[in-house]
Scaffold this active site. Structure first.
Site, mmCIF file in Angstrom:
data_model
loop_
_atom_site.group_PDB
_atom_site.id
_atom_site.type_symbol
_atom_site.label_atom_id
_atom_site.label_comp_id
_atom_site.label_asym_id
_atom_site.label_seq_id
_atom_site.Cartn_x
_atom_site.Cartn_y
_atom_site.Cartn_z
ATOM 1 N N CYS A 198 0.839 -1.196 0.000
ATOM 2 C CA CYS A 198 0.000 0.000 0.000
ATOM 3 C C CYS A 198 0.874 1.246 0.000
ATOM 4 O O CYS A 198 2.098 1.175 0.086
ATOM 5 C CB CYS A 198 -0.956 0.013 1.190
ATOM 6 N N CYS A 216 3.416 1.764 2.745
ATOM 7 C CA CYS A 216 4.697 1.061 2.542
ATOM 8 C C CYS A 216 5.648 1.925 1.733
ATOM 9 O O CYS A 216 6.848 2.004 2.031
ATOM 10 C CB CYS A 216 4.459 -0.259 1.813
ATOM 11 N N ASP A 234 11.915 23.726 -33.837
ATOM 12 C CA ASP A 234 13.016 24.022 -34.730
ATOM 13 C C ASP A 234 12.519 23.690 -36.144
ATOM 14 O O ASP A 234 11.527 22.974 -36.304
ATOM 15 C CB ASP A 234 14.223 23.157 -34.353
ATOM 16 N N ASP A 258 16.105 18.644 -32.923
ATOM 17 C CA ASP A 258 16.855 17.424 -33.216
ATOM 18 C C ASP A 258 18.361 17.622 -33.261
ATOM 19 O O ASP A 258 19.101 16.640 -33.320
ATOM 20 C CB ASP A 258 16.402 16.837 -34.557
ATOM 21 N N ASP A 263 20.110 22.512 -30.608
ATOM 22 C CA ASP A 263 18.802 22.541 -29.938
ATOM 23 C C ASP A 263 18.885 22.106 -28.483
ATOM 24 O O ASP A 263 17.900 22.236 -27.744
ATOM 25 C CB ASP A 263 17.804 21.631 -30.667
#
Length: 755
Positions: A19, A22, A439, A639, A643
């Site tokens: 639970c 825990c 971009d 990419d 960037d």
């Protein structure tokens, strides 16, 4: 060992958690170990991610700290290839426990409750089985249930209580144990109780334990389905591969492969590791990795991803990455890392559940006392039923599972579509985004520009000019340089040698060819170099830019000589993506280093709202911070290496999977395919996941808020009825199963429309 060789984090597998209480207890124990800076424990995956300081921490101290709290921990070796989890074994164990409990409980239930439901059965039992024999039979069977399949409730529950952190097991142990103890005393020494209170509750204790074991089994099976994405990814790995060593082919286990091995993959076989094709040609199904439905053509020189399927021809590849370094292994680690993460809302849930079990124990004691003092006869029996019902019906499990189980399902669903969440909390941050910035080159476009215009201004020959420009660009890796060189190769031109090559960041290049100094780049580069640029040249550049092309100037010996233009092709899915983002109520922005006119031409074509052109790499992050202040949280899609700062600055960085390693490492979400609409799918999934979590939390809290008073007897004055502990156990088990089942809906919900 130097501090540089110490791990920055450790993954642990935690056994025994049931639970949210825990979770809180394990986290507290781990954070108290010297050298630990942060610990995040996930109930759905039973994993703990422990962040370490520069000085590191003793792994044995971590395991000991968890053990002292009553749980078991094991260190997960992330350097080894991922293996399937032990969810199947957990399912089997939970199923066996429930089956044995049901077999032992059924006679108790029939003997005690069957008579209430069927009068004829009641008379038959009374006539054939003496009352004392019946009591002893129920005592033996119920004791077998609690000491056998239900033993973990007591061992874990009382251990947690002894450590000052009662949990759900404690509630069940106290509830079922109280019913069993009371009934045992009535059986062994009935005279110590008033005659009206000599009731047996063996069936309540046995049925409570059985129903909770049923709930845990169903929950385990549902969690197994929720985590199926990891097992599917692991299942992509073949166990062996055909390897050529010393001229002989031999079947070799996967863990024995090394980089450089030559491997044969026949039609219909899975590619075992990452590599490069040496011989052969085939179509390879990469859908499980990239989400792309169509097989990709692969021939000599092409890269292959381990775990993908060779559908037709025979291939011989050279292994480049093996074991934990393969793309598949890294994907699995990313998904596991995301599934182990926590959303900000989970921190509030953890704080609430830390106090939940102690409060429930107090409420149960108050309910017992109130019924014993003010309740009708038999007061003691009523008090026992109320106290046990409150203990049993209160369930922190549903609250603890509400968030992590949804993250588990959502990130697995995303991975199956080629969308990797590197951070689990990126789901919430992506849901909150108000702007998606892009971009241009390599993101909205294919990143493969082609030469479209070559305009000599000095009357020179275009063929000779192209050969010269190919020489100038010979030392550049920029996509525009590739476009110029490719055009020269297509015409089979003889390209002269260039010397003194120099790249001017963000502006252009310079080199010397056949005794002449050449400069190629932007207007600003020409101005900085003192090259005069005529108004007519600027007008021609403007015309090219308005057509969506990117123009550049060329100077020879400090005199303007020609204009060159290239054009990059938009990705097929770019236009549909922008339309979907607008339909989701999001603003869009284009941030590029390209020319103003070219950037606006692309933005106008796609319908992008905000355009910032001629933005230097170091200024992209500053621009994003300005947009965050004016519009709100945002995501950035890119990419390239340039960037990386923008990806790190954005609230959510989204990297194209074909991009550079630096960009991917800076991102929160990685797209493994070329389909830009995956961005819209990721956003849609984030909205649906957070909505799903909200439903789970509402159910978990509303369930407890509504039923704990009912269990305490709040309806008795009007109905004359008390909630049976058996019904409470069934409701408690149902609440956890409901939460997990609701989360599983994320596996089938559409990601193509709506939010």
């Amino acid at each position: 060992m130097s501090t540089h060789s110490l791990p920055l984090s450790l993954d642990l597998h935690i056994e025994g958690m049931t639970c949210a209480s825990c979770v809180r207890r394990v986290e507290t124990a781990l954070k108290a170990v010297p050298g630990v800076t942060e610990a995040s424990v996930n109930l759905a995956t039973h994993r703990a991610l422990v962040a370490l300081g520069p000085e590191g921490a003793d792994p044995q101290a971590l395991l000991a700290a968890v053990s002292k709290r009553g749980y078991e921990a094991q260190i997960i070796d992330t350097e080894q290839p991922a293996a399937a989890d032990d969810m199947t074994a957990e399912d089997a164990l939970a199923g066996r426990r429930f089956a044995w409990a049901a077999i032992l409980t059924l006679p108790v239930f029939v003997l005690e409750m069957g008579g209430h439901l069927i009068p004829a059965l009641h008379h038959l039992i009374q006539e054939t089985i003496p009352a004392q024999t019946l009591a002893w039979l129920q005592l033996v069977l119920t004791t077998a249930v609690l000491a056998g399949p239900g033993r973990s409730f007591f061992t874990r529950g009382f251990k947690a209580l002894a450590h000052g952190g009662p949990d759900m097991n404690t509630l069940v142990a106290l509830g079922a144990g109280s019913a069993w103890l009371y009934s045992t005393l009535v059986t062994l020494a009935p005279t110590i109780f008033p005659a009206a209170s000599r009731h047996l509750y063996f069936e309540a204790a046995a049925v409570v334990a059985t129903l909770i074991l049923l709930g845990r089994w169903l929950e385990s099976r549902a969690k197994g389905r929720a985590g199926s994405a990891i097992r599917e990814l692991v299942g992509l790995q073949p166990r062996t591969a055909w390897v050529r060593r010393d001229g002989d082919w031999a079947e070799t286990p996967l863990d024995k492969l090394i980089s450089g091995d030559e491997i044969r993959v026949r039609p219909g076989e899975k590619i075992p590791v990452d590599g490069i094709v040496l011989e052969g040609e085939s179509w390879v199904d990469e859908s499980m990795i990239t989400g792309e439905p169509l097989p990709a053509s692969r021939r000599a020189g092409d890269r292959l991803i381990g775990g993908t399927l060779n559908t037709q021809g025979s291939l011989i590849l050279q292994a480049t990455e093996v074991g934990s370094q393969t793309v598949l292994a890294q994907i699995i680690r990313l998904v596991e890392q995301a599934q182990s993460g926590k959303l900000p809302v989970q921190q509030l849930v953890d704080r609430v559940t830390a106090w939940f079990v102690p409060v429930v124990m107090v409420l149960a004691a108050l309910a017992f006392a109130a019924w014993w003092i003010w309740g009708p006869d038999p007061a003691l029996a009523h008090a026992l039923v109320a106290g046990v019902a409150v203990l049993i019906i209160a369930c922190p499990c549903a609250m603890g599972l509400a968030t992590p189980i949804s993250i588990l399902v959502a990130t697995g669903r995303a991975a199956s579509r080629g969308i990797l969440f590197r951070q689990g909390d990126a789901l919430q941050r992506l849901r909150d985004a108000r702007l998606i910035a892009f971009d241009k080159t390599g993101t909205l476009t294919l990143g493969r520009p082609v030469l479209t215009d070559l305009l000599p201004l000095d009357g020179g020959d275009t063929t000779e000019l192209l050969a010269t420009l190919a020489a100038v660009q010979a030392g550049s890796e920029h996509p525009i340089a590739h476009a110029i060189r490719s055009s020269a190769q297509e015409q089979s031109l003889a390209v002269p040698d260039a010397t003194q090559f120099e790249a001017v960041t963000g502006a252009g290049v310079r080199a010397q060819v056949q005794g002449h100094r050449y400069l190629m780049g932007s207007v600003r580069l020409m101005q900085d170099a003192g090259v005069p640029v005529s108004a007519s040249a600027l007008d021609r550049m403007q015309t090219l830019a308005q057509a969506g092309k990117t123009p550049f100037l060329v100077a020879r010996d400090e005199q303007l000589s020609s204009i060159v233009a290239v054009a990059d092709t938009l990705r097929p899915s770019a236009r549909a993506l922008i339309q979907r983002l607008h339909a989701l109520g999001l603003k869009t922005a284009l941030i590029t280093g390209d020319h103003e006119a070219a950037a606006h031409a692309v933005a106008q074509d796609l319908g992008i709202d905000i355009v910032h052109a001629q933005t230097l790499p170091e200024h992209k992050a500053d621009l994003l911070r300005e947009l965050q202040q004016s519009i709100g949280p945002l995501a950035f899609v890119g990419d390239g290496i340039n960037d990386a700062p923008a990806l790190a600055t954005a609230d959510v960085g989204i990297a194209m999977g074909h991009g550079t390693d630096v960009a991917i490492e800076s991102a929160d979400v990685v797209l493994m395919n070329e389909d830009l609409e995956s961005i819209a799918r990721a956003i849609t999934l984030s909205h649906k996941t957070l909505r799903n979590i909200g439903q789970n939390l509402f159910w978990a809290f509303a369930y407890n808020a509504a039923l704990i008073p009912v269990a305490a007897g709040a309806l008795y004055p009007w109905t004359g009825l008390q909630l049976s502990p058996m019904l409470g156990a069934g409701a408690m088990a149902l609440s956890s199963v409901f939460v997990v089942t609701n989360a599983l809906r994320l596996k089938t919900q559409s990601l193509e429309t709506g939010n």
